[in-house]
Design a protein around this motif. Structure first.
Motif, PDB file in Angstrom:
ATOM      1  N   LEU A 102       0.824  -1.207   0.000  1.00 14.57           N
ATOM      2  CA  LEU A 102       0.000   0.000   0.000  1.00 14.57           C
ATOM      3  C   LEU A 102       0.861   1.262   0.000  1.00 14.57           C
ATOM      4  O   LEU A 102       0.734   2.125  -0.871  1.00 14.57           O
ATOM      5  N   VAL A 103       1.781   1.351   0.980  1.00 19.87           N
ATOM      6  CA  VAL A 103       2.614   2.553   1.109  1.00 19.87           C
ATOM      7  C   VAL A 103       3.617   2.654  -0.032  1.00 19.87           C
ATOM      8  O   VAL A 103       3.847   3.739  -0.575  1.00 19.87           O
ATOM      9  N   GLY A 104       4.212   1.514  -0.420  1.00 18.19           N
ATOM     10  CA  GLY A 104       5.248   1.531  -1.454  1.00 18.19           C
ATOM     11  C   GLY A 104       4.732   1.992  -2.797  1.00 18.19           C
ATOM     12  O   GLY A 104       5.322   2.877  -3.436  1.00 18.19           O
ATOM     13  N   ILE A 105       3.624   1.415  -3.249  1.00 20.86           N
ATOM     14  CA  ILE A 105       3.103   1.780  -4.561  1.00 20.86           C
ATOM     15  C   ILE A 105       2.603   3.214  -4.561  1.00 20.86           C
ATOM     16  O   ILE A 105       2.823   3.969  -5.506  1.00 20.86           O
ATOM     17  N   LEU A 106       1.930   3.620  -3.479  1.00 20.20           N
ATOM     18  CA  LEU A 106       1.427   4.984  -3.418  1.00 20.20           C
ATOM     19  C   LEU A 106       2.569   6.001  -3.294  1.00 20.20           C
ATOM     20  O   LEU A 106       2.481   7.109  -3.821  1.00 20.20           O
ATOM     21  N   THR A 107       3.649   5.615  -2.612  1.00 23.79           N
ATOM     22  CA  THR A 107       4.829   6.488  -2.569  1.00 23.79           C
ATOM     23  C   THR A 107       5.437   6.630  -3.960  1.00 23.79           C
ATOM     24  O   THR A 107       5.839   7.722  -4.371  1.00 23.79           O
ATOM     25  N   ALA A 108       5.501   5.504  -4.684  1.00 24.48           N
ATOM     26  CA  ALA A 108       6.033   5.539  -6.045  1.00 24.48           C
ATOM     27  C   ALA A 108       5.177   6.436  -6.939  1.00 24.48           C
ATOM     28  O   ALA A 108       5.705   7.201  -7.760  1.00 24.48           O
ATOM     29  N   ILE A 109       3.857   6.363  -6.774  1.00 24.73           N
ATOM     30  CA  ILE A 109       2.974   7.210  -7.568  1.00 24.73           C
ATOM     31  C   ILE A 109       3.192   8.676  -7.219  1.00 24.73           C
ATOM     32  O   ILE A 109       3.229   9.540  -8.103  1.00 24.73           O
ATOM     33  N   ASP A 110       3.353   8.978  -5.929  1.00 21.77           N
ATOM     34  CA  ASP A 110       3.650  10.360  -5.521  1.00 21.77           C
ATOM     35  C   ASP A 110       4.954  10.840  -6.150  1.00 21.77           C
ATOM     36  O   ASP A 110       5.065  11.998  -6.575  1.00 21.77           O
ATOM     37  N   ALA A 111       5.954   9.945  -6.203  1.00 20.71           N
ATOM     38  CA  ALA A 111       7.236  10.311  -6.800  1.00 20.71           C
ATOM     39  C   ALA A 111       7.085  10.592  -8.293  1.00 20.71           C
ATOM     40  O   ALA A 111       7.659  11.548  -8.822  1.00 20.71           O
ATOM     41  N   VAL A 112       6.305   9.739  -8.977  1.00 18.82           N
ATOM     42  CA  VAL A 112       6.079   9.940 -10.410  1.00 18.82           C
ATOM     43  C   VAL A 112       5.326  11.241 -10.657  1.00 18.82           C
ATOM     44  O   VAL A 112       5.637  12.003 -11.585  1.00 18.82           O
ATOM     45  N   GLU A 113       4.318  11.523  -9.814  1.00 21.94           N
ATOM     46  CA  GLU A 113       3.566  12.769  -9.963  1.00 21.94           C
ATOM     47  C   GLU A 113       4.459  13.983  -9.739  1.00 21.94           C
ATOM     48  O   GLU A 113       4.356  14.986 -10.463  1.00 21.94           O
ATOM     49  N   ASN A 164      10.739   4.982  -2.905  1.00 20.26           N
ATOM     50  CA  ASN A 164      11.810   5.905  -3.255  1.00 20.26           C
ATOM     51  C   ASN A 164      12.847   5.273  -4.171  1.00 20.26           C
ATOM     52  O   ASN A 164      13.647   5.991  -4.777  1.00 20.26           O
ATOM     53  N   ALA A 165      12.843   3.932  -4.261  1.00 18.62           N
ATOM     54  CA  ALA A 165      13.677   3.295  -5.288  1.00 18.62           C
ATOM     55  C   ALA A 165      13.162   3.692  -6.669  1.00 18.62           C
ATOM     56  O   ALA A 165      13.954   3.986  -7.579  1.00 18.62           O
ATOM     57  N   VAL A 166      11.840   3.713  -6.823  1.00 18.29           N
ATOM     58  CA  VAL A 166      11.245   4.201  -8.074  1.00 18.29           C
ATOM     59  C   VAL A 166      11.561   5.680  -8.267  1.00 18.29           C
ATOM     60  O   VAL A 166      11.841   6.139  -9.378  1.00 18.29           O
ATOM     61  N   SER A 167      11.536   6.434  -7.165  1.00 17.79           N
ATOM     62  CA  SER A 167      11.852   7.862  -7.237  1.00 17.79           C
ATOM     63  C   SER A 167      13.269   8.081  -7.756  1.00 17.79           C
ATOM     64  O   SER A 167      13.516   8.985  -8.557  1.00 17.79           O
ATOM     65  N   MET A 168      14.217   7.247  -7.313  1.00 17.50           N
ATOM     66  CA  MET A 168      15.597   7.373  -7.785  1.00 17.50           C
ATOM     67  C   MET A 168      15.698   7.053  -9.268  1.00 17.50           C
ATOM     68  O   MET A 168      16.436   7.701 -10.008  1.00 17.50           O
ATOM     69  N   ILE A 169      14.947   6.034  -9.711  1.00 19.84           N
ATOM     70  CA  ILE A 169      14.989   5.642 -11.124  1.00 19.84           C
ATOM     71  C   ILE A 169      14.469   6.768 -12.010  1.00 19.84           C
ATOM     72  O   ILE A 169      15.016   7.050 -13.080  1.00 19.84           O
TER      73      ILE A 169
END
Length: 415
Positions: free
Chosen positions: A39-50, A364-369
């Motif tokens: 839940l937190v990981g995917i939504l954090t990744a979406i926030d990073a993409v946004e 945040n791994a997605v955020s780094m990518i």
């Protein structure tokens, strides 16, 4: 004070019970942690993409809009937004708009010369993938580009079509490898030679598009030396403050409708695109991803709640004699119930904390990518804590009530 001591005692008993049944506890904590992590990981990744989309597609700033001959089209998976295509914007129309637009704003005209140019300096050359854009003296401001070295074009140089060039940062680094100052040097672009008058600051890429792998020539130079049939121009307008955006768009629409001879009641024969529109469109298309991530997390948490309820029911059965002893020495039903509820809450919160930490790291791994910034989604962090607390209460209330109803006489004889 008495209640505080009782809470501490319940927590101590809960931790002792968790240690004595560590295998089942680890499995239950893992399931809860996985659900919260999803839940937190995917939504954090979406926030990073946004954040990435907002940052990169608003490169020109929140106070800029562009007049084009086609609207934006965005495709994600099988979903796409349809683009409206109109007749090309000619040089005469673009210049007429620039001269007639009286709003307190900066207007610029640009034209794409080619996207496959090779730039050479002595023995060094770039790959044939450099974008050549013809610009006027206002373009750098409206595009949000800043100079690292040198100067901008002068209006007379734009009018004459002088053989001058402003290099993108990546192009300059490719051609001048030994920290040599590019300003004043002669480079070849296609068949022509150009004197470098400026180098742009590094901008970074935006979903594959980069202003660093580009070079900018005076507008009339591109019209002459990169000419092709039906050249289509873009007009960019930068207002002084975002609050003036709507008024500026309204006046620009009226002025350009007159230039394009759009009749009264007829739709605009052009599109006006704000700098952050693409980001908002793409962010809107991430709604299904957010919904899917939430469902995955909730389904996993439902399984975790069942597992937690099971471990608590087993714990009640195994500790029947202990419950009887506590009741025999004066423990009330409320005390026994709270003890088992505390145990469920402690197990759930351990899993929740581990899940939140893992989810933030994964997101945040997605955020780094994507090249975004480090994000701590406080909303989802607090949401994860609340969700795990609710899961603990829902899955612990039945075992806790069962423990509270145990008959002390029968439980003392339980083996």
């Amino acid at each position: 004070m008495k209640n505080l001591k009782l809470v501490r005692e319940n927590i101590r008993i809960s931790l002792n019970s968790i240690r004595s049944h560590w295998v089942r506890t680890v499995l239950t904590v893992s399931i809860i942690a996985f659900g919260i992590m999803a839940l937190v990981g995917i939504l954090t990744a979406i926030d990073a993409v946004e954040f990435f989309l907002t940052k990169n597609f608003a490169m020109m700033g929140s106070n800029t809009f562009t007049i084009r001959n086609r609207s934006m089209r965005v495709r994600v998976g099988h979903r796409r937004t349809r683009a409206e295509v109109y007749s090309i914007i000619t040089y005469r129309e673009a210049e007429a708009f620039k001269n007639r637009f009286s709003f307190p704003a900066v207007a610029s005209v640009s034209i794409v010369g080619t996207g496959t140019a090779t730039v050479k300096y002595r023995s060094q050359k770039t790959d044939p993938n450099v974008a050549v854009t013809g610009i006027d003296e206002n373009y750098l401001a409206t595009a949000g580009l800043k100079l690292e070295r040198g100067r901008n074009f002068q209006p007379i140089e734009v009018t004459r079509g002088s053989h001058l060039v402003i290099l993108g940062n990546e192009v300059a680094k490719t051609l001048f490898k030994h920290k040599e100052n590019p300003v004043g040097k002669m480079v070849s672009i296609g068949p022509g030679m150009y004197r470098v008058v400026g180098v742009l600051q590094e901008k970074g890429s935006s979903l594959g598009f980069t202003g660093d792998r580009a070079c900018f020539l005076p507008l009339n130079n591109v019209r002459q030396f990169f000419s092709r049939p039906n050249m289509n121009y873009s007009i960019s307008v930068m207002v002084n403050h975002p609050d003036q955006m709507d008024a500026a768009v309204g006046e620009a629409t009226g002025v350009f409708r007159q230039i394009r001879k759009d009749r009264l009641g007829q739709e605009n024969s052009f599109a006006i695109v704000k700098s952050d529109k693409i980001a908002n469109m793409l962010i809107g298309l991430t709604g299904n991803i957010t919904l899917g991530a939430t469902l995955i997390g909730l389904i996993t948490l439902f399984g975790a709640a069942i597992g937690l309820m099971n471990i608590m029911l087993v714990s009640v059965t195994e500790r029947t004699r202990e419950i009887g002893i506590r009741k025999a020495i004066g423990a009330r039903r409320k005390t026994i119930r709270n003890q088992f509820l505390f145990e469920a809450v402690v197990i759930a919160q351990i899993g929740g904390v581990l899940g939140i930490i893992s989810g933030v790291i994964m997101g945040n791994a997605v955020s780094m990518i994507t090249g975004s910034t480090f994000i701590i989604p406080w909303l989802w962090v607090f949401g994860g804590v609340i969700v795990t607390f609710v899961v603990a209460l829902l899955s612990g209330i039945i075992p806790a009530n069962k423990a509270a109803r145990v008959d002390p006489i029968e439980s003392l004889r339980y083996e």
